[in-house]
Scaffold this active site. Structure first.
Site, PDB file in Angstrom:
ATOM      1  N   GLY A 153     -13.516 -12.154  -6.540  1.00  0.00           N
ATOM      2  CA  GLY A 153     -13.349 -13.526  -7.037  1.00  0.00           C
ATOM      3  C   GLY A 153     -11.865 -13.782  -7.214  1.00  0.00           C
ATOM      4  CB  ALA A 154      -9.273 -14.853  -5.070  1.00  0.00           C
ATOM      5  N   GLY A 155     -10.411 -16.703  -8.057  1.00  0.00           N
ATOM      6  CA  GLY A 155     -10.162 -17.946  -8.789  1.00  0.00           C
ATOM      7  C   GLY A 155      -9.051 -17.708  -9.801  1.00  0.00           C
TER       8      GLY A 155
ATOM      9  CG  ASP B 239     -12.901 -16.410  -3.718  1.00  0.00           C
ATOM     10  OD1 ASP B 239     -12.640 -16.416  -4.930  1.00  0.00           O
ATOM     11  OD2 ASP B 239     -13.675 -17.262  -3.187  1.00  0.00           O
TER      12      ASP B 239
ATOM     13  CB  VAL C 283     -14.688 -10.978 -16.520  1.00  0.00           C
ATOM     14  CG1 VAL C 283     -13.942  -9.663 -16.511  1.00  0.00           C
ATOM     15  CG2 VAL C 283     -14.377 -11.770 -15.276  1.00  0.00           C
TER      16      VAL C 283
ATOM     17  CG  HIS D 130     -17.910 -13.522 -24.452  1.00  0.00           C
ATOM     18  ND1 HIS D 130     -16.852 -13.732 -25.302  1.00  0.00           N
ATOM     19  CD2 HIS D 130     -17.550 -14.105 -23.275  1.00  0.00           C
ATOM     20  CE1 HIS D 130     -15.902 -14.405 -24.661  1.00  0.00           C
ATOM     21  NE2 HIS D 130     -16.306 -14.660 -23.449  1.00  0.00           N
TER      22      HIS D 130
END
Ligand code: APR
Length: 340
Positions: free
Chosen positions: A29-31, A54, A145, A202
């Site tokens: 994930g390259a956000g 991604d 995450v 969380h």
């Protein structure tokens, strides 16, 4: 000859030849979250390679190139490799032999949404990612995450089939950092003087633990409960619990990523260095605090194998009751994730 050095040459010297490096860490994930995590990992200058992937064609390659071009300025030798992956799993060869994989793939919240609103969408994404990790990096320790965090961590363990100690989630470090920030601001003290702790989930059942919070003033370590009235602590606790939502509301699109990526990268570093650091993480709890069979926010000793052990801390009766309540709430939701 120093006067002949370019600014880039004068940057902090990396010790490429002498420093012990830890191989490959992958970020899926390259956000915002994934790219800042990759940047932090690269700037530590302790890995050979940071792989960033991604599904958006060209995005990870472009960001990797950008981070790599900061190497002469920041002075790190770690190389970042960007790789687009396809729904069929093509491209995942790039993460082969990673010792650590961080899953940030998924959609973030929009204002007004709870993390649980992301459950179905992110479960599909995380399951697919986890299956590819199991195939291409079968020995990795995985840090999750994506939200909702506790559920996505449980799902990742199921979908990878990895031992439970090799799958953990990032939330506690972030929630604790938020709490520490608010306490430092309230008391007007340096952030380094503050030590706080949050456990639980969380989300709504996050459990701040004021009895284990301390502030060092003039060299004397003092309990937070002696420094602030209970109502003020409760106010800071509420702000901490809603810390992510407060930022989502301000940003209007997307969610927090600077503090979250700092936490995820530190966890990866503790694993790489086999440091034995005790960090608040989402870990498999089975027996500690008399809580059984659930991924929950607790303190844990982190090493190369992931979670070495869950570390219990003395809690007041009401804190312990809140932690057990959080465990029950999270367990109920985690029981359903296998079907997603
Ligand atoms: N494989 C790889 N990447 C994926 C996949 C997939 N199957 N599906 C989505 N992605 C990518 C998107 O293309 C996007 O680039 O995940 C990235 C998510 O980035 P952002 O939308 O910027 O979200 P971000 O702020 O990074 O948050 C990611 O972390 O904190 C949590 O709630 C947050 O679940 C969210 C996650």
């Amino acid at each position: 000859m120093t006067d002949a050095l370019t600014p880039a040459q004068q940057a902090p010297q990396s010790s490429a030849g002498t420093r012990r490096r830890f191989g490959k860490v992958a970020v899926i994930g390259a956000g915002f979250y994934g790219s800042t995590t990759a940047q932090r990992l690269a700037e530590y200058d302790i890995f050979e390679t940071v792989v960033l992937t991604d599904i958006i064609e060209g995005r990870p390659e472009g960001l990797a190139l950008d981070i790599n071009q900061s190497r002469p300025i920041e002075g790190f030798e770690t190389k970042v490799v960007g790789q687009t992956t396809k729904p069929g799993g093509e491209g995942y060869e790039a993460i082969a032999d990673s010792s650590i994989v961080i899953i940030t793939a998924g959609v973030p919240r929009k204002p007004g949404m709870s993390r649980m609103d992301l459950l179905e969408t992110n479960a599909k994404i995380v399951r697919e990612v986890a299956e590819n990790i199991a195939k291409h990096a079968p020995s990795a320790v995985v840090i999750v995450v994506s939200n909702p965090l506790d559920e996505m961590t449980a799902l990742t363990q199921i979908a990878t089939g990895f031992p439970k100690n090799r799958v953990m989630g990032q939330a506690g470090m972030l929630d604790t950092a938020r709490f520490s920030h608010f306490v430092a601001e309230e008391l007007g003290v340096p952030i380094a003087a503050v030590r706080t702790l949050t456990l639980g989930s969380h989300g709504d059942t996050m459990v701040p633990v004021p009895s284990q919070c301390f502030v060092t003033i003039d060299g004397v370590r003092r309990p937070l409960v002696e420094l602030l009235p209970a109502e003020k602590i409760e106010e800071l606790v509420t702000r901490t619990r809603n810390g992510g939502g407060e930022i989502v509301a301000l940003l209007k699109t997307g969610s927090a990523y600077f503090a979250p990526s700092a936490a995820a990268a530190r966890m990866a570093r503790a694993i790489a260095e086999d440091s034995g650091r005790i960090l608040p993480v989402c870990a498999w709890v089975d027996g500690e605090y008399d809580i059984h069979g659930v991924y929950l926010g607790v303190e844990a000793e982190i090493g190369a194998e992931g979670v070495r052990r869950v570390v219990t801390t003395p809690l007041t009766d009401s804190e312990l009751a809140a932690l057990r309540e959080a465990a029950a709430a999270v367990a109920a939701k985690q029981a359903d994730v296998a079907h997603l």
